[in-house]
Enzyme design. Structure first.
Site, PDB file in Angstrom:
ATOM      1  N   ASP A 177       4.072  -0.551  -5.097  1.00  0.00           N
ATOM      2  CA  ASP A 177       5.487  -0.245  -5.246  1.00  0.00           C
ATOM      3  C   ASP A 177       6.328  -1.519  -5.308  1.00  0.00           C
ATOM      4  O   ASP A 177       7.214  -1.664  -6.170  1.00  0.00           O
ATOM      5  CB  ASP A 177       5.946   0.629  -4.074  1.00  0.00           C
ATOM      6  CG  ASP A 177       7.053   1.584  -4.473  1.00  0.00           C
ATOM      7  OD1 ASP A 177       7.350   1.681  -5.678  1.00  0.00           O
ATOM      8  OD2 ASP A 177       7.621   2.245  -3.584  1.00  0.00           O
ATOM      9  N   ASP A 204       6.934   8.814  -3.553  1.00  0.00           N
ATOM     10  CA  ASP A 204       7.559   8.486  -2.273  1.00  0.00           C
ATOM     11  C   ASP A 204       7.501   9.646  -1.295  1.00  0.00           C
ATOM     12  O   ASP A 204       7.798   9.488  -0.115  1.00  0.00           O
ATOM     13  CB  ASP A 204       9.017   8.075  -2.491  1.00  0.00           C
ATOM     14  CG  ASP A 204       9.126   6.823  -3.340  1.00  0.00           C
ATOM     15  OD1 ASP A 204       8.218   5.985  -3.273  1.00  0.00           O
ATOM     16  OD2 ASP A 204      10.114   6.691  -4.092  1.00  0.00           O
TER      17      ASP A 204
END
Length: 535
Positions: free
Chosen positions: A386, A439
């Site tokens: 990420d 997420d």
């Protein structure tokens, strides 16, 4: 009758698609300027998003959006502090030389290209224009900067608008109508309530997915159920065995390979994203959403009304199928088709969120982490993944790969559907706050494991792990959106905050309670295997 779910072989592919976007993206529509561009004292204005109101022969027209330049005067925040001014096209239309059109007391309209933005502004200003609208050659907003370090003596506001906005104004002007323009720049609120709703949806999805097996377990009338109804008991056991076979247990090697594959696919999307590729993703999302929605509706309904699944009908290719399940499937297909057909409408976020939440709940039932060892490998890889694709990739690719893919910059501005969205209700600029499925799913796998661990070991809320991880995930989301606002709306790698607040909490609690070794090797001890075999 047993309700079939998606095939286990489809789970890795589905997970790959869902985990691609793991950035909480919320940004302006304007493309960021090159930070290496020179900034003189007169060319260091903050960029302002601009409302461009217009009137056609006195009748109010459509409001367009724009963005100011680094140079020129700043615009007022309220429309009552601005002035309605006639608009006229410069001649030549690129504003790269003195205009033969009378610009005095008007807003000059100029096409992008031909010369520097400061040169255009100087010619418009010298012609007496009170402002300048630069019409872009694309459907985005480019932030205009100075081309050299010299002073830009511009005392009029300079605003860029999109190609379609310019075409709309040009159509009115060429038809002989009078066009008037009013420019102002309302500020964005520091916090919009959409963040709270998005927080509730994200936390709620993880909690529901973790408790789903408890919520959908069929109710039994008494303790003698198994003895009085051996047939039903046998069917329930068979259904449970079939469901267990569909579960995909992620291992350490698979976690590493998975993140590498996700990175590879993300780069392919970045370079080869197009409208047809987005359509492929939309179709895959709809198929997964149909499966998820069907599974959620059927499992919840059958819990309260087991007779609903008793009546069956023979369907070609599928064999004996529950009539209720078939009706629900038709409804889910119609729902997904309606969303796909109306995905550009202002209300389409509702259908996208419903399909997405159902899909994530189903995925979290079928994909599981066996222990903290695998969770550590997966979440640490996702943590690096990420951060790299949001923050570090611009060094290599000159822009954030994750955010570019999430926004659909190379697909006509159509974002991929693997996002939860909620409209900014109190933002004068509208738009959406978003969070990627990754997420929710990455931390969700760990939270689901914590619930199973607590349930297997008969832990309460306070001495277990599930409640503390849910709280940690919620706090991590708060940190994510705090970082989002501190970074002026630029996309944030949410896992930068979520992994420490979930995996970190698990490790700390495990160390304090002396259970880290048990969590690390959970499901691999011989005694645990023997216990399961007896069950």
């Amino acid at each position: 009758m047993q309700t079939k779910t998606m095939s286990p072989s489809a789970i890795p592919v589905l997970l790959l698609l869902l985990f691609l976007v793991a950035a909480a993206a919320a940004g302006d529509d304007a493309k960021r300027d090159d930070q290496r561009a020179p900034k003189a004292q007169s060319c260091n204005n903050p960029f302002q998003l601009v409302k461009v109101e217009n009137w056609i022969d006195g009748a109010e027209g459509r409001i367009y959006n724009g963005v100011t330049a680094r140079f020129g005067t700043l615009l007022p925040e309220k429309p009552e502090n601005s002035v309605r001014t006639p608009a006229i096209f410069s001649n030549p239309v690129d504003c790269c030389s003195n205009s033969t059109s009378k610009l005095s007391g008007s807003v000059a309209l100029c096409m992008r290209g031909g010369c520097d933005f400061t040169v255009k502004a100087e010619f418009a200003q010298s012609g007496g224009a009170t402002g300048m609208l630069v019409i872009n050659d694309a459907e985005d907003l480019f932030e205009m900067v100075c081309s050299n370090s010299s002073e830009a003596n511009i005392s009029i506001p300079v605003v860029m608008i999109t190609k379609s906005a310019g075409e709309g104004l040009n159509k009115s002007l060429t038809s002989g109508r009078k066009v008037e323009i009013l420019l102002y720049a309302p500020p964005r609120p520091l916090v919009d309530f959409s963040v709270a709703f998005l927080w509730l949806m994200s936390v709620g999805t993880i909690v529901c997915a973790s408790l789903w097996s408890d919520l959908t377990t069929p109710e039994k009338s008494d303790e003698c159920y198994n003895e009085l109804c051996p047939k039903e008991s046998s069917n329930a056991a068979t259904a449970r065995d079939d469901f267990d076979k569909e579960i995909v247990n992620i291992d350490s090697k698979g976690a590493i390979i998975f993140v590498i594959a996700a990175s590879t696919f993300l780069v392919l999307l970045f370079f080869f994203m197009s409208s047809w590729f987005v359509w492929v993703l939309i179709v895959l999302f709809c198929i997964g959403g149909i499966e998820g929605m069907h599974n959620c509706i059927v499992s919840l309904t059958v819990r309260k009304c087991q007779d609903c699944s008793q009546k069956t009908v023979s369907v070609p290719l599928f064999g004996e199928t529950s009539i209720f399940s078939l009706v629900v499937l038709i409804f889910c297909v119609a729902f997904a088709i309606f969303w796909a057909a109306t995905r550009q409408e202002s209300y389409s976020w509702i259908g996208q969120d419903i399909l997405g939440i159902c899909l994530m709940i189903t995925v979290l039932q079928l994909a599981r982490l066996p222990n903290i060892k695998v969770a550590t490998v997966l979440l640490c890889c996702a943590f690096v993944y990420d951060i790299f694709w949001v923050f570090i990739s611009p060094v290599i690719f000159h822009e954030s790969v994750m955010i570019a893919v999430a926004r659909g910059d190379k697909a006509g501005g159509e974002a991929i559907p693997m996002l939860l969205r909620f409209p900014r209700l109190f933002d004068p600029w509208g738009g959406y706050d978003m969070i990627g499925f990754g997420d929710i799913l990455f931390p969700g796998l760990l939270v689901s494991f914590a619930h199973r661990f607590d349930k297997d070991n008969r832990r309460g809320a306070s001495n277990g792990y599930f409640l503390w991880l849910v709280i940690g995930y919620g706090i991590g989301l708060v940190f994510t959106y705090l970082g989002l606002y501190l970074m002026n709306g630029n996309g944030q790698p949410a896992l930068l905050y979520l992994v420490p607040c979930t995996l970190g909490v698990t490790v700390i609690l495990g160390c304090i309670r002396g259970e880290l070794k048990s969590l690390w090797n959970y499901g691999t001890d011989a005694s645990l295997s023997a216990e399961h075999s007896e069950v």
